[in-house]
Enzyme design. Structure first.
Site, PDB file in Angstrom:
ATOM      1  N   GLY A  11     138.602  44.828  84.163  1.00 32.36           N
ATOM      2  CA  GLY A  11     139.452  43.706  84.536  1.00 32.36           C
ATOM      3  C   GLY A  11     140.337  44.103  85.696  1.00 32.36           C
ATOM      4  O   GLY A  11     139.932  44.850  86.578  1.00 32.36           O
ATOM      5  N   CYS A  12     141.552  43.634  85.686  1.00 35.85           N
ATOM      6  CA  CYS A  12     142.502  43.903  86.751  1.00 35.85           C
ATOM      7  C   CYS A  12     142.754  45.406  86.892  1.00 35.85           C
ATOM      8  O   CYS A  12     143.106  46.072  85.925  1.00 35.85           O
ATOM      9  CB  CYS A  12     143.809  43.187  86.451  1.00 35.85           C
ATOM     10  SG  CYS A  12     145.152  43.618  87.556  1.00 35.85           S
TER      11      CYS A  12
END
Length: 177
Positions: A11-12
């Site tokens: 993800g981020c």
């Protein structure tokens, strides 16, 4: 001390970097992009979802202090490996769960870890993490590096990263710097 590298997309990269920077044996953690077709992509291009790249962190680690299997466990326990192309509110292939392996040993370790976690029913859905050979790593823009450390009061850091770090710190207390 011979350092090794690991590359993870969870993800981020701001969240992932903040977690891995706190581990004993990790000497560097660099946010960047991997797995796509565009050469030298920008953050805006990757966020657009058309480059094929994932947001990743590249971790330099001392395997005598922390093993690759321990890094894998941190990776799996600090994001959702069961959601395809999504982590929380971040949606798109750039946020996919992916392990870019640097050797056949890393590939085998990743496959074994997924088998173990599946057999132990650690997650309530199947793990969808990709296991892919390492490709060209493109370092993210400077303002993405050490993001949480340099921006602890930004809303995303307060409401998303800090709670993740709090949970991580409890679960992996013996592995923290």
């Amino acid at each position: 001390m011979a350092l090794e590298q690991a590359t993870f997309g969870a993800g981020c990269f701001w969240c992932t970097e903040a977690v891995f920077q706190n581990l004993k044996g990790v000497s560097a953690c660099t946010s960047g992009y991997m797995g796509g077709e565009v050469i030298n992509p920008t953050y805006d291009e990757v966020c657009g979802g058309d480059t094929g790249h994932a947001e990743v962190i590249q971790v330099d680690f001392d395997p005598e202090v922390i093993t690759y299997d321990e890094l894998l466990l941190v990776f799996f326990k600090t994001h959702s490996p069961t959601t395809l192309n999504r982590q929380g509110n971040d949606v798109g292939t750039q946020y996919r769960s992916v392990i870019f392996y640097h050797s056949q040993e890393q590939k085998k370790s990743a496959e074994n870890m997924i088998d173990q976690l599946t057999k132990q029913n650690v997650f309530d859905k199947p793990i969808v993490t990709e296991i892919t050979p390492v490709s060209e790593f493109y370092k993210a823009e400077d303002y993405h590096q050490n993001f949480f450390s340099t921006n602890p009061n930004k809303a995303y850091c307060v409401f998303v990263i800090q709670p993740k770090l709090d949970k991580f710190s409890k679960d992996f207390q013996d592995k923290l710097k």
